[in-house]
Design an enzyme around this catalytic site. Structure first.
Site: not given
Ligand code: NAP
Length: 287
Positions: A54, A98, A121
């Site tokens: 990412k 994460q 997200d």
């Protein structure tokens, strides 16, 4: 006739190109590059690889990557404080924590602490609520990637029968709202669905997101359907999807492979979400 194979790598490259161009336009107006903060807690090797990819994708798109790597033993309260700092930081447009987090840290609490304006997200309850209501907000990356793949294959969901296999907060549920918003007639299946094959056979758009290797056989696919395989299952034969690809491609009209279908879209849409969040900063700024 064999199905058209939808090339997720190519579509993702196109999205990343668009993001790069947008970043070039946005940065002078922001007075800085858009910024994505990544938080990797502990040293889970798979998570470390995902986060590294990412960050590399950010740099390539001209997005500044701001990385935090607290130890697995970080108290939940300290992690919440880090998220609060990032919520306030002007150079941070998007925050990605994460998952999974180490045991003892409440993932839901930490995710919910992310400001909805920076929730790239799309996993906070606020983002999920906005999406469920059909209101603008940040949308989870994988479902957004699925919609982009449909667009790239010229498949307009309006009026079509769409079936999703899987009802997770990460994939199935947000995708339900997106497909509904695009005017499809949507059915969501799960482990208690009585006759999965029969429901799947109704689908003009079939999305498999169950995490069960080759759950969807060719006999479950309506001839000519568009089949999007979100599943990524590590097996002795390597990475396989939820769809039995070779037989399925003889029945479907268009189909995504695994790997090389939905997978590459997820990071591309994370970049797109970061740019969307950065644009939001400009919109909020007084003229
Ligand atoms: P998840 O949280 O485990 O959810 C799986 C869903 O599938 C659940 O709703 C479950 O039903 C349903 N299900 C399981 N077995 C089933 C069966 N035999 N028949 C019908 N439904 C069944 O998984 P997830 O996070 O949504 O992920 C799904 C898959 O997508 C995984 O393989 C994951 O690795 C992959 N994924 C890929 C990407 C990507 O970037 N390519 C991103 C995210 C996820 P219940 O609710 O009844 O338990």
């Amino acid at each position: 006739m064999s199905a058209t194979v939808i090339d997720g790598k190519a579509v993702a490259a196109e999205v990343r190109g668009r993001v790069r161009a947008e970043v070039e336009g946005l940065s002078p107006r922001l007075g800085r590059p858009p910024g994505l903060a990544t938080v990797l807690v502990g040293d889970d090797p798979a998570s470390a690889i995902y986060v590294r990819r990412k960050r590399e994708a950010c740099e390539e798109a001209g997005i500044r990557s701001i990385h935090h790597e607290p130890a697995a033993e970080i108290p939940e309260q300290e992690l919440l404080e880090l998220v609060a700092e990032l919520n306030e930081a002007d150079e941070v447009d998007g925050i990605l924590v994460q998952l999974p987090l180490p045991e003892g840290i409440g993932s839901e609490k930490v995710v919910a602490a992310i400001s909805p304006n920076k929730d790239v997200d799309g996993l906070t309850p606020t983002s999920a609520g906005l999406l469920a209501r059909g209101e603008p907000g940040l949308v989870p990356c994988t479902p957004r990637g699925v919609m982009e793949l449909l667009r790239s294959a010229d498949v307009d969901p309006a009026g079509k029968e769409a079936v999703i296999v899987g009802r997770s907060n990460l994939v199935g549920r947000p995708l339900f709202s997106l497909l509904l918003g695009a005017h499809a007639t949507v059915t969501v299946c799960h482990s208690r669905t009585r006759d999965l094959a029969e429901v799947c056979r109704r689908a003009e758009i079939l999305v498999a997101a169950a995490g069960r290797p080759r759950l969807i056989g060719a006999e479950m696919i309506r001839p000519g359907a568009t089949v999007i395989d979100v599943g990524t299952n590590r097996t002795d034969e390597g990475l396989v999807g939820d769809v039995d690809f070779e037989p399925a491609r003889e029945v479907a009209g268009a189909i995504t492979p695994v790997p090389g279908g939905v997978g590459p879209m997820t990071i591309a849409m994370l970049l797109a979400n970061t740019v969307q969040a950065a644009r939001g900063v400009l919109e909020l700024r007084p003229a």
